[in-house]
Design a protein around this motif. Structure first.
Motif, PDB file in Angstrom:
ATOM      1  N   SER A 198       0.820  -1.222   0.000  1.00 52.11           N
ATOM      2  CA  SER A 198       0.000   0.000   0.000  1.00 52.11           C
ATOM      3  C   SER A 198       0.856   1.275   0.000  1.00 52.11           C
ATOM      4  N   GLU A 199       2.148   1.132   0.225  1.00 59.17           N
ATOM      5  CA  GLU A 199       3.000   2.330   0.352  1.00 59.17           C
ATOM      6  C   GLU A 199       3.732   2.658  -0.946  1.00 59.17           C
ATOM      7  N   LYS A 200       3.835   3.948  -1.235  1.00 54.20           N
ATOM      8  CA  LYS A 200       4.625   4.396  -2.388  1.00 54.20           C
ATOM      9  C   LYS A 200       6.069   4.608  -1.915  1.00 54.20           C
ATOM     10  N   ILE A 201       6.994   4.411  -2.851  1.00 58.41           N
ATOM     11  CA  ILE A 201       8.411   4.588  -2.476  1.00 58.41           C
ATOM     12  C   ILE A 201       8.984   5.813  -3.192  1.00 58.41           C
ATOM     13  N   ILE A 202       9.475   6.739  -2.367  1.00 60.87           N
ATOM     14  CA  ILE A 202      10.062   7.996  -2.866  1.00 60.87           C
ATOM     15  C   ILE A 202      11.569   7.895  -2.615  1.00 60.87           C
ATOM     16  N   THR A 203      12.372   8.363  -3.572  1.00 58.58           N
ATOM     17  CA  THR A 203      13.830   8.237  -3.397  1.00 58.58           C
ATOM     18  C   THR A 203      14.546   9.562  -3.676  1.00 58.58           C
ATOM     19  N   ILE A 218      13.034  16.363   2.614  1.00 63.46           N
ATOM     20  CA  ILE A 218      12.310  15.793   3.757  1.00 63.46           C
ATOM     21  C   ILE A 218      10.944  16.466   3.937  1.00 63.46           C
ATOM     22  N   LYS A 219      10.914  17.778   3.734  1.00 68.40           N
ATOM     23  CA  LYS A 219       9.633  18.486   3.897  1.00 68.40           C
ATOM     24  C   LYS A 219       8.638  18.070   2.814  1.00 68.40           C
ATOM     25  N   ILE A 220       9.123  17.846   1.604  1.00 69.71           N
ATOM     26  CA  ILE A 220       8.230  17.397   0.523  1.00 69.71           C
ATOM     27  C   ILE A 220       7.687  16.007   0.888  1.00 69.71           C
ATOM     28  N   PHE A 221       8.591  15.143   1.356  1.00 72.83           N
ATOM     29  CA  PHE A 221       8.134  13.800   1.737  1.00 72.83           C
ATOM     30  C   PHE A 221       7.138  13.880   2.891  1.00 72.83           C
ATOM     31  N   TYR A 222       7.404  14.774   3.825  1.00 74.02           N
ATOM     32  CA  TYR A 222       6.502  14.930   4.981  1.00 74.02           C
ATOM     33  C   TYR A 222       5.082  15.235   4.497  1.00 74.02           C
ATOM     34  N   ALA A 223       4.992  16.159   3.505  1.00 75.42           N
ATOM     35  CA  ALA A 223       3.664  16.522   2.966  1.00 75.42           C
ATOM     36  C   ALA A 223       3.046  15.334   2.217  1.00 75.42           C
ATOM     37  N   ILE A 224       3.848  14.594   1.477  1.00 73.06           N
ATOM     38  CA  ILE A 224       3.325  13.455   0.702  1.00 73.06           C
ATOM     39  C   ILE A 224       2.729  12.405   1.652  1.00 73.06           C
ATOM     40  N   GLN A 225       3.520  12.031   2.678  1.00 68.79           N
ATOM     41  CA  GLN A 225       3.077  10.908   3.523  1.00 68.79           C
ATOM     42  C   GLN A 225       1.845  11.263   4.372  1.00 68.79           C
ATOM     43  N   LYS A 226       1.544  12.571   4.455  1.00 70.80           N
ATOM     44  CA  LYS A 226       0.300  12.943   5.165  1.00 70.80           C
ATOM     45  C   LYS A 226      -0.919  12.559   4.325  1.00 70.80           C
ATOM     46  N   GLU A 227      -0.723  12.517   2.980  1.00 74.10           N
ATOM     47  CA  GLU A 227      -1.848  12.229   2.066  1.00 74.10           C
ATOM     48  C   GLU A 227      -1.847  10.782   1.575  1.00 74.10           C
ATOM     49  N   LYS A 256       9.706   6.137   8.749  1.00 73.29           N
ATOM     50  CA  LYS A 256       9.320   6.023   7.334  1.00 73.29           C
ATOM     51  C   LYS A 256      10.470   6.367   6.392  1.00 73.29           C
ATOM     52  N   VAL A 257      11.626   6.681   6.968  1.00 71.01           N
ATOM     53  CA  VAL A 257      12.761   7.113   6.138  1.00 71.01           C
ATOM     54  C   VAL A 257      13.923   6.144   6.335  1.00 71.01           C
ATOM     55  N   ILE A 258      14.489   5.677   5.221  1.00 68.91           N
ATOM     56  CA  ILE A 258      15.632   4.768   5.319  1.00 68.91           C
ATOM     57  C   ILE A 258      16.861   5.486   4.765  1.00 68.91           C
ATOM     58  N   PHE A 259      17.885   5.621   5.601  1.00 74.75           N
ATOM     59  CA  PHE A 259      19.148   6.232   5.155  1.00 74.75           C
ATOM     60  C   PHE A 259      20.100   5.095   4.767  1.00 74.75           C
ATOM     61  N   PHE A 260      20.428   5.029   3.483  1.00 71.68           N
ATOM     62  CA  PHE A 260      21.240   3.916   2.979  1.00 71.68           C
ATOM     63  C   PHE A 260      22.740   4.154   3.060  1.00 71.68           C
ATOM     64  N   GLY A 261      23.189   5.391   3.031  1.00 75.92           N
ATOM     65  CA  GLY A 261      24.610   5.660   2.814  1.00 75.92           C
ATOM     66  C   GLY A 261      24.912   5.511   1.332  1.00 75.92           C
ATOM     67  N   ASN A 262      26.185   5.565   0.973  1.00 69.44           N
ATOM     68  CA  ASN A 262      26.551   5.397  -0.443  1.00 69.44           C
ATOM     69  C   ASN A 262      26.215   3.988  -0.900  1.00 69.44           C
ATOM     70  N   SER A 263      25.768   3.878  -2.130  1.00 66.08           N
ATOM     71  CA  SER A 263      25.382   2.555  -2.611  1.00 66.08           C
ATOM     72  C   SER A 263      25.865   2.330  -4.035  1.00 66.08           C
ATOM     73  N   PHE A 276      11.079  10.274  -7.798  1.00 67.85           N
ATOM     74  CA  PHE A 276      12.414  10.743  -7.416  1.00 67.85           C
ATOM     75  C   PHE A 276      12.355  12.227  -7.088  1.00 67.85           C
ATOM     76  N   LEU A 277      13.028  12.646  -6.021  1.00 67.95           N
ATOM     77  CA  LEU A 277      13.023  14.064  -5.632  1.00 67.95           C
ATOM     78  C   LEU A 277      14.413  14.683  -5.820  1.00 67.95           C
ATOM     79  N   LEU A 278      14.469  15.795  -6.529  1.00 70.77           N
ATOM     80  CA  LEU A 278      15.743  16.513  -6.716  1.00 70.77           C
ATOM     81  C   LEU A 278      15.479  18.031  -6.684  1.00 70.77           C
ATOM     82  N   PRO A 279      15.292  18.581  -5.468  1.00 67.05           N
ATOM     83  CA  PRO A 279      14.928  20.005  -5.373  1.00 67.05           C
ATOM     84  C   PRO A 279      16.129  20.955  -5.304  1.00 67.05           C
TER      85      PRO A 279
END
Ligand code: GMT
Length: 381
Positions: A198-203, A218-227, A256-263, A276-279
């Motif tokens: 049921s969850e969307k994945i934002i990266t 983070i603020k954009i994601f915060y607004a998304i996950q409220k809806e 709700k946030v996963i910090f991966f480090g370099n991958s 994908f978010l690139l602000p």
């Protein structure tokens, strides 16, 4: 051709572009010599046409700053002579174009002429190179390059605006190797490891510098996950990471946030990503956005720098002014809110990415190399 490629070996767009370019040239039969201080992260050496030469800077207590440019110039001279290299391709003006110019001069003194192609990537112009402490040396080394390329039209315009450039800059956009993208129909995506159905994945993927505007992500994601139920994948390392974790904690979304480090598994992460978010504050091109689009991931980005040349507004995603968190959030929600819209944007993103396939872009570099070598030849005659 025998080509020396000088680049930064770390995670970051310019190093990735230089490495992928070199590997593809090697596949086409060119002999490629990577010359830098550490093996580039995406460099696979299992290819008879690929060589890696490490630049080492001997430590000496007298030096407050170790003279890397000097060591790089010497290494270039030595490798050109040893391997009969025909062309230098330096990525990032600072200090590579400067060191390359010195190498050319030393070689010229010994009767060896070698052309140098300089590729400008962005921060070497917009953020660092423009600083008064560097400007004259950067201007000089760009003008002394035999051919200069930039990764977007916007970067070309910015370079001409901020520096007194006497050379024509050729635009060769960054590229993606679509063949390599592991999202072919039927490839397992391991989505269930990261989120519920049921969850969307934002990266977001970056080197977490200030210019990436991590708090906006983070603020954009915060607004998304409220809806919409969603998870955020934060991929990369950098100075803003700790603050990002604290912001997530204070907003109550750390779970709700996963910090991966370099991958090194970017394709795998993008495979299960919905958006994908690139602000960023500025982005000469936005290779991370292109990599996402190639995996069929729509992009919410700022409309700065070269991003409008990559992300097509209302088609592969949306563009908003820098810092317009509300507009970016509502655009994101409008893409994610129903499956049909999301599917359409995903398809469009992949379609736009196809314009940047390596098979379209690589011949542009080959043409530039041939021109540089020919011009050099004509000058000698
Ligand atoms: O900003 C980065 O992620 C690193 C930086 C670099 O120098 O490696 O990236 C620049 O070059 C990339 C490859 O050409 C571009 O895709 C990025 O947009 C550009 N970064 C900026 O302009 C801030």
């Amino acid at each position: 051709m025998k080509i020396a490629i000088v680049c930064y070996p770390t995670f970051g767009g310019s190093g990735v572009v230089a490495t992928e370019l070199g590997l593809e040239l090697a596949k086409r039969g060119h002999e490629i010599h990577f010359i830098t201080y550490k093996q580039p992260v995406r460099l696979a050496l299992l290819n008879p046409n690929v060589f890696y030469h490490e630049v080492t800077v001997p430590e000496y207590p007298l030096f407050h700053y170790q003279p890397y440019e000097l060591a790089l110039s010497s290494k270039l001279v030595d490798m050109v002579k040893m391997y009969h290299i025909e062309l230098l391709h330096v990525h990032y003006a600072i200090p590579h174009a400067y060191a390359g110019y010195m190498a050319k001069q030393i070689l010229k003194d010994e009767g060896i002429r070698i052309p140098m192609v300089t590729t400008l990537h962005g921060t070497d112009i917009t953020l660092v190179g423009n600083h008064p402490n560097y400007k004259s040396a950067v201007t000089f080394s760009i003008n002394k390059s035999d051919i200069v390329t930039s990764v977007s039209q916007n970067l070309k315009d910015e370079t001409n605006k901020f520096f007194k450039i006497t050379k024509e800059i050729e635009v060769i956009p960054n590229f993606i190797e679509l063949d390599k993208v592991e999202v072919a129909e039927g490839t397992p995506c391991y989505r269930t490891l990261m989120a519920k159905d049921s969850e969307k994945i934002i990266t977001h993927i970056s080197n977490f510098r200030k210019v990436k505007r991590i708090p906006d992500v983070i603020k954009i994601f915060y607004a998304i996950q409220k809806e919409i139920p969603a998870k955020l994948m934060m991929v990369g390392e950098g100075p803003e990471k700790e603050k990002a974790e604290l912001l997530c904690e204070s907003l109550g979304i750390l779970d709700k946030v996963i910090f991966f480090g370099n991958s090194n598994e970017i394709d795998k992460i993008l495979c299960f990503t919905d958006l994908f978010l690139l602000p960023s504050e500025t982005e000469s091109f936005g290779l991370a956005a292109l990599e996402a689009m190639a995996c069929g991931v729509p992009v919410i980005s700022s409309n700065t720098g070269g991003l409008p040349e990559v992300n097509s507004d209302g088609f592969s995603g949306y563009l908003s002014p820098v810092g317009a968190i509300e507009s970016m959030s509502s655009n994101a929600i409008s893409i994610l809110k129903d499956e049909a819209t999301l599917k359409l944007f995903k398809k469009n993103a992949m379609e736009v990415a196809k314009r940047f396939d390596i098979t379209q872009i690589l011949p542009m570099y080959e043409a530039v190399y041939e021109k540089a070598i020919q011009n050099q030849h004509n000058t000698i005659l």
